[in-house]
Design a protein around this motif. Structure first.
Motif, short mmCIF file in Angstrom:
data_model
loop_
_atom_site.label_atom_id
_atom_site.label_comp_id
_atom_site.label_asym_id
_atom_site.label_seq_id
_atom_site.Cartn_x
_atom_site.Cartn_y
_atom_site.Cartn_z
N GLY A 90 0.82 -1.20 0.00
CA GLY A 90 0.00 0.00 0.00
C GLY A 90 0.86 1.25 0.00
N SER A 91 0.21 2.34 -0.32
CA SER A 91 0.90 3.62 -0.30
C SER A 91 0.27 4.48 0.79
N ARG A 92 0.88 5.64 1.06
CA ARG A 92 0.32 6.50 2.10
C ARG A 92 -1.05 7.03 1.69
N ILE A 93 -1.24 7.19 0.38
CA ILE A 93 -2.56 7.64 -0.11
C ILE A 93 -3.62 6.58 0.20
N LEU A 94 -3.25 5.31 -0.09
CA LEU A 94 -4.22 4.23 0.18
C LEU A 94 -4.54 4.16 1.67
N TRP A 95 -3.49 4.29 2.50
CA TRP A 95 -3.73 4.27 3.95
C TRP A 95 -4.64 5.41 4.37
N LEU A 96 -4.42 6.60 3.76
CA LEU A 96 -5.25 7.75 4.13
C LEU A 96 -6.71 7.52 3.72
N LEU A 97 -6.87 6.97 2.50
CA LEU A 97 -8.24 6.66 2.04
C LEU A 97 -8.91 5.66 2.98
N LEU A 98 -8.11 4.67 3.39
CA LEU A 98 -8.64 3.66 4.31
C LEU A 98 -9.07 4.32 5.62
N ALA A 99 -8.24 5.26 6.10
CA ALA A 99 -8.58 5.95 7.34
C ALA A 99 -9.90 6.71 7.19
N VAL A 100 -10.10 7.33 6.03
CA VAL A 100 -11.34 8.11 5.82
C VAL A 100 -12.57 7.18 5.86
N VAL A 101 -12.51 6.08 5.13
CA VAL A 101 -13.71 5.21 5.08
C VAL A 101 -13.94 4.54 6.44
N LEU A 102 -12.85 4.24 7.15
CA LEU A 102 -13.03 3.65 8.49
C LEU A 102 -13.61 4.68 9.46
N ALA A 103 -13.26 5.94 9.27
CA ALA A 103 -13.84 6.98 10.13
C ALA A 103 -15.34 7.07 9.86
N VAL A 104 -15.72 6.96 8.59
CA VAL A 104 -17.16 6.96 8.24
C VAL A 104 -17.86 5.79 8.93
N GLY A 141 -12.56 1.13 14.81
CA GLY A 141 -11.70 1.95 15.66
C GLY A 141 -10.25 1.51 15.63
N SER A 142 -10.01 0.20 15.77
CA SER A 142 -8.63 -0.30 15.80
C SER A 142 -7.93 -0.03 14.47
N LEU A 143 -8.61 -0.38 13.38
CA LEU A 143 -7.96 -0.20 12.08
C LEU A 143 -7.78 1.26 11.73
N LEU A 144 -8.69 2.10 12.23
CA LEU A 144 -8.56 3.53 11.95
C LEU A 144 -7.24 4.05 12.53
N LEU A 145 -6.90 3.60 13.74
CA LEU A 145 -5.64 4.04 14.36
C LEU A 145 -4.45 3.57 13.52
N VAL A 146 -4.54 2.30 13.08
CA VAL A 146 -3.42 1.77 12.27
C VAL A 146 -3.31 2.54 10.95
N ALA A 147 -4.44 2.75 10.31
CA ALA A 147 -4.42 3.42 9.00
C ALA A 147 -3.91 4.85 9.12
N LEU A 148 -4.35 5.55 10.16
CA LEU A 148 -3.89 6.93 10.35
C LEU A 148 -2.38 6.96 10.54
N ASP A 149 -1.93 6.03 11.39
CA ASP A 149 -0.50 5.97 11.68
C ASP A 149 0.31 5.70 10.41
N GLN A 150 -0.17 4.73 9.62
CA GLN A 150 0.57 4.39 8.39
C GLN A 150 0.53 5.55 7.40
N SER A 151 -0.58 6.27 7.35
CA SER A 151 -0.67 7.39 6.40
C SER A 151 0.28 8.52 6.80
N LEU A 152 0.66 8.55 8.09
CA LEU A 152 1.61 9.57 8.55
C LEU A 152 3.05 9.08 8.53
N GLY A 153 3.27 7.87 8.05
CA GLY A 153 4.64 7.39 7.93
C GLY A 153 4.97 6.26 8.88
#
Ligand code: SF4
Ligand code: SF4
Length: 638
Positions: A90-104, A141-153
């Motif tokens: 995955g890329s940071r963009i994909l992780w960020l997108l994942l964070a957005v949909v998990l937040a929804v 909730g759990s995956l959102l934390l992981v996805a946010l973290d990965q999108s930030l590096g």
């Protein structure tokens, strides 16, 4: 590493879920065969989901919103996770997108929690359903934390990220288990049920309002072994009906709408469907059911199995439950999973009546009279016309023709119903309608026989009535009886009868609109209209009676339950004959709805409704049949 671990966990859980689902499907395939258009059904699925299901779910906007958020977020997350698995990392963009949909999804999960833990509607089941908010929150909730973290590096310690992935995996496993045995059944079973539905014409893409009660073959076909009539055991249902029961998400909307449940009769349609679901398992018991039971019946006493009889004092369904139903379809109208409760009830009744002769109460006597005399009261057919002795009603002989045939129905034996029939005849004369009646050749239409499961008597009556009508030429048939209207319009075509059938409210409105009847004495009273189930819900006709009432100058007030969501008077499905007792009578509950409007009068448009509601004692609004009101309002016309 994190992406690989995450994708592996998610795909492994989903694969186990798919295996469980395949195993689950064996239960349905034990049922009788059914002809199903697989490709057409799958093609129709998106429309049925987006239009028909959402039409029901949308009645409670809060629920519609959390469904959109949770399901939309979850499905988008799955797509992204698979994409990340394919992209290996995955890329940071994909992780960020994942964070957005998990937040929804997380927002939706919080709304689910609010509903289940704070609002706590009494019709929702508890038990394993109580875990749903926790699983949804755990996954998103759990995956959102992981996805946010990965999108930030990726600054989070890897052990913590893996632990969060493990939590999400456990939560996802619980959700998948819920697809198989719990709150998420509707996600998969519901979709399959929509595609392979036993009554496809009920959907917006169907051809009209059909009846689910297809004619039962009463004799074995060719060299086939005789098959038991109706349903005795779960495996006697067609496989797609078993699938339909399994789609139940225990939301309790049917329970809230059911007039029998409201009156404290031993019937809760949600529990009835769950009894059918549980009975598909070997050594079944209802002990694990965690919703409201059938009123007056505790949970944990019912037992059964896929090949065991469903009806009995200690079986999964008590006979009183089976015979409490008025076949009003309020449950069918409310069910977001499009389950067909009434057809199941009638199929079960068919076995009880045709194979066991176990129809209870006065219903058995009535069916005997019907078989012997072609009318439910056992009286001579000629007596049905006593009330019209002075009206010189023209009879339509075989080979004759007329514009409008008046189908009076078996209510014509009753003094109360005769009053409204008389009003209708006077109105037809006043408006100059060329009409005739069948006289003694009009037999009972067979509605009650069919709902009570006596398909043989129904078919005998239907076949002979169709032959009588087909021997005459007529433009249309008018009737004041919605049960006859439904039977002639929607069930007789299977026996070769195809005519235009109109309800008298539609005809009277047409006559007023055309100026054939003139309103000279507006009613001027506050009136609430009670929709007959077989006119409104079964045939979708809720406008004409209201426009008619407006036209004759009533001050119209609506009951809380009205139109397609009206509550039953208690008179359908032979319920007054099987007469199972509850805490109250259904018509008393319905009259309470009428009283709440403050109206001084209840207008009815069905003989059953008139009889049931007029039987309510105590201070109450007056009951009037619409034809009587129209007659009074047009009294001095030409
Ligand atoms: S048809 Fe009416 S009475 Fe029968 S279960 Fe459904 S809501 Fe209850
Ligand atoms: S039968 Fe339909 S309305 Fe009733 S609980 Fe199940 S899903 Fe809900």
């Amino acid at each position: 590493m994190i992406a690989t671990a995450l994708t592996t966990v998610v795909l492994a859980v989903l694969a186990i879920g798919a295996a469980l689902a395949a195993w689950q499907s064996r239960r349905w395939l034990a049922g009788r065969p059914a002809t199903v258009g697989v490709v057409a059904g799958l093609r129709a699925l998106p429309g049925r989901y987006l239009v028909d299901v959402h039409h029901v779910v949308g009645r409670t906007p809060f629920n519609a919103r959390f469904h959109a958020l949770v399901a939309g977020g979850f499905l988008a997350a799955l797509v992204l996770l698979v994409a990340m698995g394919v992209a290996i990392g995955g890329s940071r963009i994909l992780w960020l997108l994942l964070a957005v949909v998990l937040a929804v999804m997380l927002v939706g999960a919080l709304m689910v929690r609010h509903r289940r833990r704070v609002l706590r509607p009494r019709e929702l089941s508890q038990g394993r359903f109580s875990r749903l908010p926790l699983s949804l929150l755990g996954f998103s909730g759990s995956l959102l934390l992981v996805a946010l973290d990965q999108s930030l590096g990726g600054v989070m310690p890897e052990a913590l990220a893996l632990a969060l992935i493990a939590v999400a995996g456990v939560a996802l496993a619980d959700l998948v288990w819920g697809v198989w045995k719990g709150p998420l059944k509707h996600a998969v079973h519901g979709a399959l049920h929509l595609a392979f539905h036993p009554r496809p014409a009920r959907f917006h893409d169907g051809k009209g309002r059909d009846t689910g009660l297809k004619p039962l073959p009463l004799a074995p076909m060719g060299d086939n072994e005789p098959v038991a009539l109706g349903v005795e055991r779960p495996v006697d249902f067609a496989w797609n009906r078993l699938l339909g029961f399994d789609a139940c998400v225990q939301c309790g909307r049917c329970e809230t709408a059911c007039p029998a449940y409201a009156a404290g009769l031993p019937l809760n349609p949600k529990k009835l469907v769950q009894d059918l679901v549980v009975a598909m398992d070997g050594q079944a018991s209802d002990a694990a059911y965690a919703g409201n039971p059938h009123p007056g019946r505790g949970v944990g006493k019912a037992h059964g199995g896929a090949a065991l009889p469903l009806i009995g004092a200690d079986a999964m369904i008590h006979p009183d439950t089976l015979w409490s139903c008025t076949t009003c379809r309020a449950c069918v109208q409310e069910c977001p999973m499009m389950i067909e409760h009434v057809d199941a009830v009638v199929d079960l009744r068919r076995f009880q009546t045709l194979e066991l002769g176990a129809t209870p109460g006065k219903a058995a006597v009535m069916l005997e009279e019907l078989r012997a005399t072609d009318n439910p009261g056992g009286r001579a057919l000629a007596r049905r016309w006593d009330w019209a002795a002075d009206l010189s009603l023209p009879r339509l002989p075989a080979g004759g023709s007329c514009d409008t045939l008046l189908w009076v129905g078996d209510g014509a034996f009753d003094l109360r119903v005769q009053r409204s029939l008389r009003a209708l005849v006077l109105l037809l004369r006043r408006a100059g309608v060329e009409f005739a009646v069948l006289g003694d050749e009009e037999l009972d239409c067979g509605d009650v026989a069919r709902r009570l499961g006596d398909e043989a008597t129904f078919q005998s009556l239907a076949t002979r009535n169709v032959a009588t009508l087909n021997a005459r030429r007529l433009n249309r048939i008018v009737t004041a009886d919605p049960h006859a209207l439904h039977t002639l319009r929607n069930e007789y075509p299977a026996f070769g009868g195809n005519w235009t059938i109109v309800h008298h409210t539609a005809l009277l409105l047409e006559l007023i609109t055309a100026g054939a009847l003139t309103v000279t004495k507006p009613v001027g009273r506050s009136v609430t209209f009670h929709d007959p189930c077989y006119l409104g819900r079964y045939n979708g006709e809720i406008e004409a009676p209201r426009v008619l009432l407006d036209a004759i100058g009533v001050e119209r007030r609506e009951m809380l339950r009205s139109g397609l969501r009206s509550s039953c008077c208690g008179g359908g499905g032979g319920a007054p004959l099987t007469d199972v007792s509850g805490e109250r009578r259904i018509p008393d509950v319905r009259m309470e709805h009428a009283r709440e409007t403050g109206a001084s009068m209840v207008a009815v448009a069905c003989p059953n409704c008139a009889l049931m509601l007029e039987g309510v004692v105590g201070p109450r609004p007056e009951v009037a049949e619409i034809a009587e009101l129209v007659l009074a309002a047009t009294e001095t016309a030409r």
